[in-house]
Design an enzyme around this catalytic site. Structure first.
Site, short mmCIF file in Angstrom:
data_model
loop_
_atom_site.label_atom_id
_atom_site.label_comp_id
_atom_site.label_asym_id
_atom_site.label_seq_id
_atom_site.Cartn_x
_atom_site.Cartn_y
_atom_site.Cartn_z
N SER A 203 0.81 -1.22 0.00
CA SER A 203 0.00 0.00 0.00
C SER A 203 0.84 1.27 0.00
CB SER A 203 -0.93 0.00 1.22
OG SER A 203 -1.77 -1.13 1.20
N HIS A 249 0.97 4.47 4.38
CA HIS A 249 0.28 5.20 3.33
C HIS A 249 0.79 6.64 3.22
CE1 HIS A 249 -3.48 2.36 3.46
NE2 HIS A 249 -2.34 1.72 3.32
#
Length: 298
Positions: A203, A249
């Site tokens: 991610s 992230h």
């Protein structure tokens, strides 16, 4: 699907913008400076003045220039490859191979490759983790997934976002962007999260690609609303659902934006220096975070 050469060169959309002559469904406001056919970011080749389409570059047609007068280059100065999605395919293949290995071997492989600061927790003496010298976990965790939904979502995102970005940047710049975004996400997770909290997944790297896509679209004066909406939705999911390493992230997103700015806006005469200098600075910052956290834990 690419349109066969010799087909319609312009197709106006409802918005009035023409469509790329090689990708009829993609609107664009940019045309080849040689043949004046509309081209999208995936097709455009950076030239001394404007952009050229791949056919004009290969054939040397148009305004009397030879093929050697303008080498095939992407908007970031990278070489135009025969397969502009090769690195994305390889990255997806590596992620899938590691996922299959995890399903076969089980938790033992997860324990060896996942990102963890120090394990086991006190009062037991720590024997595993980045703080114990296992720096490879910062990278291996980027290719590690456990659940089917997790790898499915990340790999679909990698294909949809990464493939066009690879074509726009070129292979070397694209792989540098991907790996450094993933490492930056891992480093911020290691710095901020609990040292006993395990983290894994691509991610952070995918968020870096998303940030780079926003920079590229801004550079080409494209409508920013779709990519901003996608980014906002992903950030909402990041901070709403539990069990998501938001640090990965955010770290990947910031690194991706910074690297993309350097790659896409670098002046032509100092392009390589600026681009890879920015990559080096992001890597130094990543190493600095890891060293600082290791000093705190040991």
């Amino acid at each position: 699907m690419e349109q066969v050469p010799g087909g319609p060169e312009r197709q106006s959309s409802k918005s009035g913008l023409p469509s790329c002559y090689r990708h009829p469904g993609v609107e664009t406001g940019i045309s080849c400076t040689r043949c004046e056919r509309p081209i999208c970011p995936q097709c455009m080749v950076s030239a001394s003045v404007g952009f050229h389409c791949p056919e004009c570059v290969r054939s040397g047609s148009g305004r009397g220039q030879s093929a050697s007068a303008s080498r095939p280059r992407t908007v970031a100065g990278g070489s135009v490859a025969a397969d502009p999605r090769l690195i994305t395919k390889i990255l997806i293949g590596i992620n899938l191979a590691v996922f299959i290995a995890v399903q076969v071997v089980g938790n033992r492989l997860l324990d060896d490759l996942a990102l963890v600061g120090r394990w086991p927790p006190a009062p037991f003496p720590a024997t595993q983790g980045v703080a114990e010298g296992e720096w490879y976990r910062l990278l291996t965790s980027v290719f590690l997934h456990q659940q089917f939904w997790h790898i499915g979502f990340n790999m679909l995102s990698l294909w949809w976002i990464g493939a066009p970005l690879e074509a726009a940047l070129g292979r070397a710049r694209y792989i540098a962007l991907y790996l450094l975004s993933g490492l930056a996400g891992s480093a911020l997770t290691y710095l901020v999260a609990s040292p006993t909290q395990a983290s894994l997944g691509a991610s952070g790297a995918v968020f870096g690609l998303l940030g780079a896509t926003a920079v590229l679209m801004r550079r080409l004066n494209y409508d920013m609303r779709p990519v901003i909406a996608l980014l906002v939705i992903n950030l909402i999911f990041t901070f709403t659902f539990s069990g998501i390493a938001w640090q990965a992230h955010i770290g990947g997103l910031v690194a991706g934006i910074l690297i993309a700015i350097a790659m896409i806006h670098a002046p032509r005469e100092r392009r390589v220096l600026v681009q890879y200098g920015a990559c080096a600075l992001v890597l130094v910052a990543t190493v600095g975070m890891v060293l600082a956290r290791t000093a705190m834990l040991t």
